[in-house]
Design a protein around this motif. Sequence first.
Motif, PDB file in Angstrom:
ATOM      1  N   VAL A 187       4.898  -9.377   0.419  1.00 29.65           N
ATOM      2  CA  VAL A 187       4.849  -7.919   0.495  1.00 29.65           C
ATOM      3  C   VAL A 187       5.727  -7.333  -0.604  1.00 29.65           C
ATOM      4  O   VAL A 187       6.949  -7.281  -0.470  1.00 29.65           O
TER       5      VAL A 187
ATOM      6  N   GLN B 212      -0.088   6.533   8.988  1.00 29.68           N
ATOM      7  CA  GLN B 212       1.354   6.643   8.730  1.00 29.68           C
ATOM      8  C   GLN B 212       1.749   8.004   8.153  1.00 29.68           C
ATOM      9  O   GLN B 212       2.926   8.353   8.139  1.00 29.68           O
TER      10      GLN B 212
ATOM     11  N   GLY C 254       0.800  -1.219   0.000  1.00 30.26           N
ATOM     12  CA  GLY C 254       0.000   0.000   0.000  1.00 30.26           C
ATOM     13  C   GLY C 254       0.829   1.263   0.000  1.00 30.26           C
ATOM     14  O   GLY C 254       2.040   1.234  -0.235  1.00 30.26           O
TER      15      GLY C 254
ATOM     16  N   ARG D 295       1.173   5.530   1.633  1.00 29.40           N
ATOM     17  CA  ARG D 295       0.735   6.618   2.507  1.00 29.40           C
ATOM     18  C   ARG D 295      -0.047   7.615   1.663  1.00 29.40           C
ATOM     19  O   ARG D 295       0.464   8.012   0.596  1.00 29.40           O
TER      20      ARG D 295
ATOM     21  N   ASP E 275      -0.274  -3.998   9.828  1.00 33.40           N
ATOM     22  CA  ASP E 275      -0.897  -3.864   8.500  1.00 33.40           C
ATOM     23  C   ASP E 275      -0.768  -5.169   7.707  1.00 33.40           C
ATOM     24  O   ASP E 275      -1.673  -5.574   6.987  1.00 33.40           O
ATOM     25  N   ILE E 276       0.397  -5.763   7.831  1.00 26.81           N
ATOM     26  CA  ILE E 276       0.689  -6.953   7.026  1.00 26.81           C
ATOM     27  C   ILE E 276       0.103  -8.215   7.662  1.00 26.81           C
ATOM     28  O   ILE E 276      -0.498  -9.049   6.996  1.00 26.81           O
TER      29      ILE E 276
ATOM     30  N   GLN F 266       3.203  -1.083  10.890  1.00 24.73           N
ATOM     31  CA  GLN F 266       3.205  -1.653   9.537  1.00 24.73           C
ATOM     32  C   GLN F 266       3.190  -3.185   9.589  1.00 24.73           C
ATOM     33  O   GLN F 266       2.613  -3.836   8.726  1.00 24.73           O
TER      34      GLN F 266
ATOM     35  N   ILE G 170      -3.437  -1.307   1.181  1.00 19.38           N
ATOM     36  CA  ILE G 170      -3.703  -0.475   2.348  1.00 19.38           C
ATOM     37  C   ILE G 170      -3.414   0.993   2.040  1.00 19.38           C
ATOM     38  O   ILE G 170      -2.385   1.325   1.450  1.00 19.38           O
TER      39      ILE G 170
HETATM   40  N1  TRP Z   1       5.486   2.499   4.381  1.00 20.44           N
HETATM   41  C1  TRP Z   1       4.914   2.338   3.063  1.00 20.44           C
HETATM   42  C2  TRP Z   1       5.386   3.525   2.208  1.00 20.44           C
HETATM   43  O1  TRP Z   1       5.748   4.551   2.729  1.00 20.44           O
HETATM   44  C3  TRP Z   1       3.401   2.299   3.062  1.00 20.44           C
HETATM   45  C4  TRP Z   1       2.854   1.139   3.826  1.00 20.44           C
HETATM   46  C5  TRP Z   1       2.123   1.191   4.975  1.00 20.44           C
HETATM   47  C6  TRP Z   1       3.012  -0.251   3.508  1.00 20.44           C
HETATM   48  N2  TRP Z   1       1.798  -0.049   5.406  1.00 20.44           N
HETATM   49  C7  TRP Z   1       2.323  -0.961   4.536  1.00 20.44           C
HETATM   50  C8  TRP Z   1       3.667  -0.939   2.495  1.00 20.44           C
HETATM   51  C9  TRP Z   1       2.318  -2.363   4.552  1.00 20.44           C
HETATM   52  C10 TRP Z   1       3.637  -2.343   2.490  1.00 20.44           C
HETATM   53  C11 TRP Z   1       2.974  -3.029   3.533  1.00 20.44           C
HETATM   54  O2  TRP Z   1       5.365   3.417   1.007  1.00 20.44           O
END
Ligand code: TRP
Length: 342
Positions: A163, A63, A26, A28, A154-155, A151, A58
């Motif tokens: 991922v 974030q 995903g 931000r 999130d996963i 995060q 996501i």
């Molecule tokens: N940190 C990622 C970015 O800045 C965005 C992100 C948030 C993400 N949750 C995640 C990516 C979980 C992969 C899986 O691009």
Amino acid sequence: MDAITRSAELELEIQADPARFRVLTGDRPTGPLHLGHLFGTLRNRVRMQDLGVELFVIVADYQVLTDRDVADRLAETVEGLVLDYLAVGIDPERATVFTHSAVPALNQLLLPFLSLVTVPELQRNPTVKDEIAHSRQSSVSGLMFTYPVHQAADILFCKGNLVPVGLDQLPHVEITRTIARRFTERYGPVFPEPDVLLSAAPVLLGTDGTKMSKSRNNAITLGATADETARLLKGARTDADRHITYDPVNRPEVSSLVLLAALCQGRDPVAVAAEIGDGAAALKRTVIEAVNEFLAPIRARRAAYAADLAYVRKIVQVGNERANAIAEQTLSEVRRAMGTVY
Ligand code: TRP
């Protein structure tokens, strides 16, 4: 095995048995997506979706607050992001698009997960360190240090096992694997240890010769008009050598423009450079035409969805409902494993 070798191996496993994988990835919601995202990750997401991999996307709205105090016009930015997803071919019938702030059980996983990592581990994260160095805030928030653990939630909330991200996200997937492993050791098996899938993404430079980025005003966004695109590309930096070649090391700006045209036309950049021959103006004409032609159907789809924002919002609502059902199921497994069922 290093991440690149492992990723090549995973590619073969995905082709052989796509149904074994649940992909979570995903963005931000900090601004509109651009060509760097399209060739870097979006195309790859759609490719996997079309292969039959289950895709979760996501929109990581919490974030956004890692390096700024407030997230401006979040609802609008999220809508724009979803428009970009739909325009490039993410199919809400097959993929789940959701915002993590709307999924309480996902966020609750943060608490047990925080207990599974040490403060030095959080302080060592190279991506976080880099973000702190570039942050415009005068002091560092607790969220900045802990968002990689968020995060992981999130996963892991949906037991994502693949991922697909760029190199900068590698430390976050590493900490996710550590958390999954330690959770299993302490409480029993609930979570898989997800693999990272590194994309062999071409690095596209922005029109000023630095990394293409939402915040640098040097990016061709998917939703820009053909005229805006032409204006931005006409002003792109080149160099003093009139002869156009593809030589990324010695001629980064010119080569990035050549690469952009080549990616849009699905051709080899060396052949594209040879065909252009001489002149920055000829190069820019070629790039402008290639980009606008390539983006035309994407932009038409984006405009059609933009005319029906109620539908766009519905997609997020449905995605959030689906994510909530999965997160609650996972949280109940976590409660049982931790002995917090009363
Ligand atoms: N940190 C990622 C970015 O800045 C965005 C992100 C948030 C993400 N949750 C995640 C990516 C979980 C992969 C899986 O691009």
